[in-house]
Structures are given as structure tokens and as C-alpha cells.
Write a protein that holds these residues in place. Structure first.
Motif, PDB file in Angstrom:
ATOM      1  N   ALA A 149       0.855  -1.194   0.000  1.00 31.66           N
ATOM      2  CA  ALA A 149       0.000   0.000   0.000  1.00 31.66           C
ATOM      3  C   ALA A 149       0.883   1.233   0.000  1.00 31.66           C
ATOM      4  O   ALA A 149       1.993   1.213   0.545  1.00 31.66           O
ATOM      5  CB  ALA A 149      -0.922   0.011   1.220  1.00 31.66           C
ATOM      6  N   LEU A 158      -2.546  -0.779  -3.263  1.00 27.72           N
ATOM      7  CA  LEU A 158      -3.575   0.193  -2.916  1.00 27.72           C
ATOM      8  C   LEU A 158      -2.953   1.560  -2.653  1.00 27.72           C
ATOM      9  O   LEU A 158      -1.863   1.667  -2.084  1.00 27.72           O
ATOM     10  CB  LEU A 158      -4.351  -0.266  -1.685  1.00 27.72           C
ATOM     11  CG  LEU A 158      -5.152  -1.561  -1.815  1.00 27.72           C
ATOM     12  CD1 LEU A 158      -5.970  -1.795  -0.558  1.00 27.72           C
ATOM     13  CD2 LEU A 158      -6.066  -1.514  -3.035  1.00 27.72           C
ATOM     14  N   GLU A 166      -5.774   2.349  -7.098  1.00 21.18           N
ATOM     15  CA  GLU A 166      -4.944   1.152  -7.221  1.00 21.18           C
ATOM     16  C   GLU A 166      -3.842   1.405  -8.243  1.00 21.18           C
ATOM     17  O   GLU A 166      -4.083   2.022  -9.292  1.00 21.18           O
ATOM     18  CB  GLU A 166      -5.779  -0.040  -7.670  1.00 21.18           C
ATOM     19  CG  GLU A 166      -6.836  -0.488  -6.691  1.00 21.18           C
ATOM     20  CD  GLU A 166      -7.689  -1.602  -7.265  1.00 21.18           C
ATOM     21  OE1 GLU A 166      -7.257  -2.767  -7.188  1.00 21.18           O
ATOM     22  OE2 GLU A 166      -8.780  -1.303  -7.788  1.00 21.18           O
TER      23      GLU A 166
END
Length: 233
Positions: free
Chosen positions: A63, A115, A105
Motif C-alpha cells: 500500500a 492500494l 490502485e
């Protein structure tokens, strides 16, 4: 991100500079999670450097969290980069502070998607976005069962003063929560709620959460309050 940012502890050399409080704040908020943090430093307002940094993070992380650079200014390049390297799934949330929040994304051929959480640059907006969106998502990504994840505590409290609010966005206003002799919780709201007021955050101990459709609240009204999680862990 931002040319105006200077690391905490360095010298400010002109009036257009501000300290980067968001990085140490985010690291503190994320410390309880079972994650490893890669810090890519302060990224200047430059499209090529922003692209290079995001490309590097895509290959090293699950992420990516950023602050600033996701609004509509001439030098807000992050949304451009995210759209080139992936997709934006959601932009803007009806809350204050923290409206210009971006979720997307990042995709590379042959690799898993990464993410992206784009938080606003104002420090209080960063804190609200991290607590409401980023941290719950990271707990879920980590595979920890919901019963083992820290819960966001919400209590009812009596407003000790009038609270100003316009309808249209959910408000997270800073205040001081206390308990009366009767056992009932009481909360006093700060009169100024500007999202750059870092000192105010250090003096508060809770968010007063006001619904999107509600208007100003009179003293004596029962309101929802979220005590800061770092005060009751």
C-alpha cells in the motif's frame, strides 16, 4: 509531497516553508499495526520525481500512503501519476476536515495491485483520514480477524458549549472530553476548527462527530464523541 516542506529539526530559511509534521504523525498512528513502513522522504512538486517515487514504491509495498498533492492545484501531480500507473477508484469524501481524499490502485504488468491512499496535506485532515480509512483498511489487509482488531470507541456526551457547523459534510471537530460527577460524559468544543492547527490537536483528546446533514449544535445537546485511540490503547 511539496516544495514547501522541511524536515522537522531543520532550519526554515524563508516564509514559504513549513515543517513536515505529517510523516512523524503517520508513523506514530501506524506504529501499532503489524506492518513495515518504507519512508520515501519529501517528494518535490515535480512530475518526473513523483513518477519515479511511485514506481519504486509499487515494487516494494502493498500500500502507498501520501499526504498533499491530491487536490486540483497546478503542482498537485499525484493524481496524474496514479491515473497513469493505475486508476483512481474514489475522489473526495463529504467530511471535514479531509474532503480531498483519494483512493486508488496501482498496477504493474505481472505484479499484484498496490492500494493507494491519498490524504490531504493539512495535518488534521491527514489524521482524520488515517483514522477513518487508512488504518481500518490496513488492519483488514493484514489478515487480523475483526474480533482482534482495535475498535474505534464512540461515546455519548453533553456539549458544554455551542458548536458551529454547516450541513453537507460530516464534521470531526476537536474537543476535550471529561466526565461529570454524575458519571455522564461532557465535551467542550474548540471555537476554531481550522485543519492546520496542530497545537490544537495536541490539546484535544477527542473528535466530536457531527452527522453530514446536521447543522449547528446548541449547548446541552447529546453528541457522538470518538476519544483519540492513542489515549485509551
Amino acid at each position: 509531497t511539496g516544495d514547501e516542506l522541511v524536515p522537522v529539526g531543520a532550519e526554515l530559511t524563508h516564509l514559504a516553508q513549513i515543517y513536515n509534521s505529517n510523516t512523524p504523525t503517520l508513523k506514530s498512528l501506524l506504529a501499532p499495526l503489524p506492518i513495515k513502513i518504507n519512508d520515501y522522504g519529501i517528494i518535490p512538486d515535480d512530475l518526473e520525481q513523483t513518477t519515479a517515487c511511485v514506481n519504486q514504491a509499487m515494487g516494494e509495498c502493498d500500500a502507498l500512503i501520501s499526504t498533499a498533492g491530491v487536490s486540483v492545484g497546478d503542482y498537485d501531480f499525484l493524481t496524474t501519476v496514479i491515473e497513469r500507473l493505475g486508476q483512481i477508484n474514489h475522489y473526495k469524501v463529504a467530511m471535514k476536515p479531509g474532503k480531498p481524499f483519494v483512493f486508488g490502485e496501482l498496477c504493474q504488468a505481472g505484479h499484484k495491485s498496490v492500494l493507494f491512499f491519498g490524504l490531504p496535506g493539512n495535518p488534521l485532515a491527514t489524521v482524520v483520514g488515517a483514522l477513518q480509512f487508512v488504518i481500518p483498511a490496513l488492519w483488514q489487509m493484514s489478515g487480523v480477524s475483526p474480533s482482534e482488531q482495535p475498535m474505534q470507541l464512540t461515546v455519548k456526551a453533553v456539549a458544554k458549549n455551542d458548536i458551529r457547523k454547516s450541513s453537507g459534510r460530516m464534521d470531526f471537530q476537536r474537543g476535550i472530553l471529561s466526565q461529570a460527577e454524575s458519571g455522564m460524559y461532557e465535551v467542550e468544543c474548540f471555537s476554531k476548527q481550522d485543519s492546520h492547527r496542530i497545537k490544537q490537536l495536541s490539546l484535544a483528546n477527542c473528535f466530536i462527530v457531527l452527522d453530514q446533514d446536521s447543522a449547528s449544535v446548541a449547548s446541552g445537546t447529546i453528541v457522538n464523541v470518538q476519544p483519540f485511540p492513542w489515549l485509551h490503547i
